[in-house]
Design a protein around this motif. Structure first.
Motif, mmCIF file in Angstrom:
data_model
loop_
_atom_site.group_PDB
_atom_site.id
_atom_site.type_symbol
_atom_site.label_atom_id
_atom_site.label_comp_id
_atom_site.label_asym_id
_atom_site.label_seq_id
_atom_site.Cartn_x
_atom_site.Cartn_y
_atom_site.Cartn_z
ATOM 1 N N SER A 259 0.837 -1.210 0.000
ATOM 2 C CA SER A 259 0.000 0.000 0.000
ATOM 3 C C SER A 259 0.864 1.250 0.000
ATOM 4 O O SER A 259 0.599 2.206 -0.746
ATOM 5 N N LEU A 260 1.894 1.269 0.833
ATOM 6 C CA LEU A 260 2.780 2.435 0.909
ATOM 7 C C LEU A 260 3.550 2.633 -0.398
ATOM 8 O O LEU A 260 3.719 3.770 -0.868
ATOM 9 N N ARG A 261 4.024 1.548 -0.981
ATOM 10 C CA ARG A 261 4.742 1.654 -2.264
ATOM 11 C C ARG A 261 3.838 2.277 -3.320
ATOM 12 O O ARG A 261 4.270 3.129 -4.104
ATOM 13 N N ASN B 264 4.137 8.066 -7.405
ATOM 14 C CA ASN B 264 4.231 9.366 -8.087
ATOM 15 C C ASN B 264 4.654 10.427 -7.074
ATOM 16 O O ASN B 264 3.879 10.817 -6.207
ATOM 17 N N ILE B 265 5.880 10.890 -7.194
ATOM 18 C CA ILE B 265 6.359 11.922 -6.268
ATOM 19 C C ILE B 265 6.556 13.270 -6.961
ATOM 20 O O ILE B 265 6.934 14.248 -6.328
ATOM 21 N N GLU B 266 6.278 13.308 -8.273
ATOM 22 C CA GLU B 266 6.400 14.568 -9.017
ATOM 23 C C GLU B 266 5.094 15.360 -8.955
ATOM 24 O O GLU B 266 5.096 16.551 -8.631
ATOM 25 N N THR B 267 3.988 14.693 -9.267
ATOM 26 C CA THR B 267 2.678 15.362 -9.254
ATOM 27 C C THR B 267 1.655 14.499 -8.506
ATOM 28 O O THR B 267 0.635 14.109 -9.070
ATOM 29 N N PRO B 268 1.917 14.202 -7.257
ATOM 30 C CA PRO B 268 1.000 13.335 -6.510
ATOM 31 C C PRO B 268 -0.279 14.081 -6.115
ATOM 32 O O PRO B 268 -0.293 15.309 -5.997
ATOM 33 N N GLU B 269 -1.352 13.325 -5.908
ATOM 34 C CA GLU B 269 -2.587 13.923 -5.413
ATOM 35 C C GLU B 269 -2.481 14.100 -3.904
ATOM 36 O O GLU B 269 -1.952 13.241 -3.202
ATOM 37 N N LYS B 270 -2.980 15.208 -3.412
ATOM 38 C CA LYS B 270 -2.862 15.509 -1.975
ATOM 39 C C LYS B 270 -3.564 14.450 -1.121
ATOM 40 O O LYS B 270 -3.114 14.130 -0.021
ATOM 41 N N GLU B 271 -4.686 13.889 -1.643
ATOM 42 C CA GLU B 271 -5.418 12.872 -0.885
ATOM 43 C C GLU B 271 -4.584 11.613 -0.697
ATOM 44 O O GLU B 271 -4.609 10.985 0.365
ATOM 45 N N VAL B 272 -3.811 11.264 -1.735
ATOM 46 C CA VAL B 272 -2.952 10.085 -1.647
ATOM 47 C C VAL B 272 -1.859 10.316 -0.612
ATOM 48 O O VAL B 272 -1.541 9.433 0.198
ATOM 49 N N LEU B 273 -1.282 11.502 -0.605
ATOM 50 C CA LEU B 273 -0.218 11.810 0.353
ATOM 51 C C LEU B 273 -0.748 11.855 1.783
ATOM 52 O O LEU B 273 -0.092 11.376 2.719
ATOM 53 N N GLU B 274 -1.925 12.419 1.970
ATOM 54 C CA GLU B 274 -2.502 12.447 3.317
ATOM 55 C C GLU B 274 -2.799 11.037 3.813
ATOM 56 O O GLU B 274 -2.594 10.725 4.991
ATOM 57 N N SER B 275 -3.263 10.170 2.928
ATOM 58 C CA SER B 275 -3.512 8.779 3.294
ATOM 59 C C SER B 275 -2.204 8.072 3.645
ATOM 60 O O SER B 275 -2.129 7.317 4.612
ATOM 61 N N MET B 276 -1.167 8.324 2.839
ATOM 62 C CA MET B 276 0.138 7.710 3.091
ATOM 63 C C MET B 276 0.677 8.109 4.461
ATOM 64 O O MET B 276 1.167 7.277 5.232
ATOM 65 N N ARG C 212 0.945 23.501 2.825
ATOM 66 C CA ARG C 212 0.348 22.683 3.893
ATOM 67 C C ARG C 212 0.795 21.236 3.795
ATOM 68 O O ARG C 212 1.182 20.623 4.799
ATOM 69 N N ILE C 213 0.771 20.672 2.599
ATOM 70 C CA ILE C 213 1.173 19.279 2.403
ATOM 71 C C ILE C 213 2.657 19.106 2.681
ATOM 72 O O ILE C 213 3.082 18.134 3.324
ATOM 73 N N ARG C 214 3.469 20.061 2.225
ATOM 74 C CA ARG C 214 4.911 19.950 2.471
ATOM 75 C C ARG C 214 5.233 20.018 3.965
ATOM 76 O O ARG C 214 6.121 19.335 4.456
ATOM 77 N N LEU C 215 4.485 20.837 4.682
ATOM 78 C CA LEU C 215 4.669 20.910 6.130
ATOM 79 C C LEU C 215 4.294 19.586 6.791
ATOM 80 O O LEU C 215 5.002 19.103 7.685
ATOM 81 N N LEU C 216 3.208 18.959 6.334
ATOM 82 C CA LEU C 216 2.801 17.659 6.871
ATOM 83 C C LEU C 216 3.849 16.589 6.590
ATOM 84 O O LEU C 216 4.119 15.715 7.420
#
Length: 311
Positions: free
Chosen positions: A204-206, A211-223, A262-266
């Motif tokens: 799941s984490l992989r 996508n680390i260039e243009t990831p969706e914020k929802e995916v990153l928050e879930s990760m 905000r996402i970068r701070l998280l």
């Protein structure tokens, strides 16, 4: 002068009209056609309503009794060959847990109890074990649980939060986000209780860090929610190499200007969390039972008395 009651006896019986039977009057539910007493418990509408009624009242105080009632409903699938009732119970429980993250640990333990208590006589003839037999009992619960979590996880969640914070659209968007992150947290809690494997978590984490260039914020928050939940258990010598790769990608994204501040701070907070060995600074306290609250009040009372006597 008070009128005599004997006057009533002078009325002629034939003068009293019989009461007409109303077609719209109240009828006790137990006597209605199709009422609870006559309901078919194997009907999906019936067992779904009964299960939801139990899920809506479960708390730490009544956990033992209500969880036993839920298991009793799951065990009604002994009358089936497709596990309909048990499958629906697991599905409803996953949805309820994702929507009520405050009770997360209680619900996660309920899944564990379900796995250990469901009768081995409950079978699903469409699901086979590795040995070729029908899946049954706790193994069947695990199968249904994994299927439901996987389906909802792969569906994902995506929402644009409206600017008007008091609008109906805002609260709808907030609910979607809450359920999405709640599901991810549930997956993490199931791993902590050994109901899901490290392989599932790492896969799941992989996927979320592809996508680390243009990831969706929802995916990153879930990760980040998943990592914060499982980090302490997963970040061990056995999995260290892979976890290091996750954090190389996370570190890269902290400088990715395609992402909001905000996402970068998280993301930076997640790096700091690992440095603190996954110790959360302000851990959320799980809801307490009434008995626990009374104990806390008694301890506080004794502490005040001790301070007063020492002063």
């Amino acid at each position: 002068q008070q009128p005599s009651f004997n006057a009533a006896s002078q009325l002629q019986v034939q003068d009293v009209k019989p009461l007409a039977k109303s077609t719209t009057g109240f009828v006790p539910r137990a006597l209605r056609k199709g009422g609870d007493v006559a309901e078919d418990e194997m009907d999906e509408k019936v067992f779904k309503r009964r299960i939801m009624a139990l899920l809506n009242i479960i708390t730490p105080d009544n956990y033992d009794a209500v969880s036993d009632d839920l298991i009793e409903w799951g065990n009604k699938s002994v009358k089936e060959t497709d596990g309909r009732i048990l499958r629906k119970l697991v599905q409803l429980l996953v949805e309820k847990t994702a929507d009520e993250r405050t009770w997360m640990k209680m619900y996660a333990n309920l899944f564990l109890k379900l796995i250990s208590k469901i009768s081995n006589d409950v079978q699903d003839h469409s699901e086979r074990s590795k040995s070729g037999g029908y899946l049954s009992g706790g193994s069947l619960v695990r199968k249904y649980l994994l299927q439901k979590c996987q389906e909802d996880f792969e569906r994902g969640w995506k929402v644009d939060m409206p600017e008007a914070k008091q609008s109906e659209e805002f609260y709808d968007a907030l609910a979607i986000k809450r359920r999405g992150l709640g599901l991810v947290e549930l997956i993490g809690e199931l791993y902590l209780l050994d109901m899901l494997t490290a392989h599932i978590i790492k896969s799941s984490l992989r996927r979320m860090l592809t996508n680390i260039e243009t990831p969706e914020k929802e995916v990153l928050e879930s990760m980040m929610k998943l990592l914060s939940t499982v980090g302490k258990k997963l970040d061990t010598l056995e999995h260290k190499t892979e976890v290091n790769l996750y954090f190389e990608r996370i570190k890269f994204m902290t400088t990715n200007e395609n992402l909001s501040s905000r996402i970068r701070l998280l993301l930076m907070n997640t790096i700091e969390l690992r440095k603190r060995r996954w110790e959360v600074r302000h851990a959320e306290e799980a809801p307490k039972s009434i008995a626990q609250l009374h104990q806390d009040m008694e301890r506080e009372k004794l502490a005040k008395q001790a301070r007063s006597s020492s002063g």
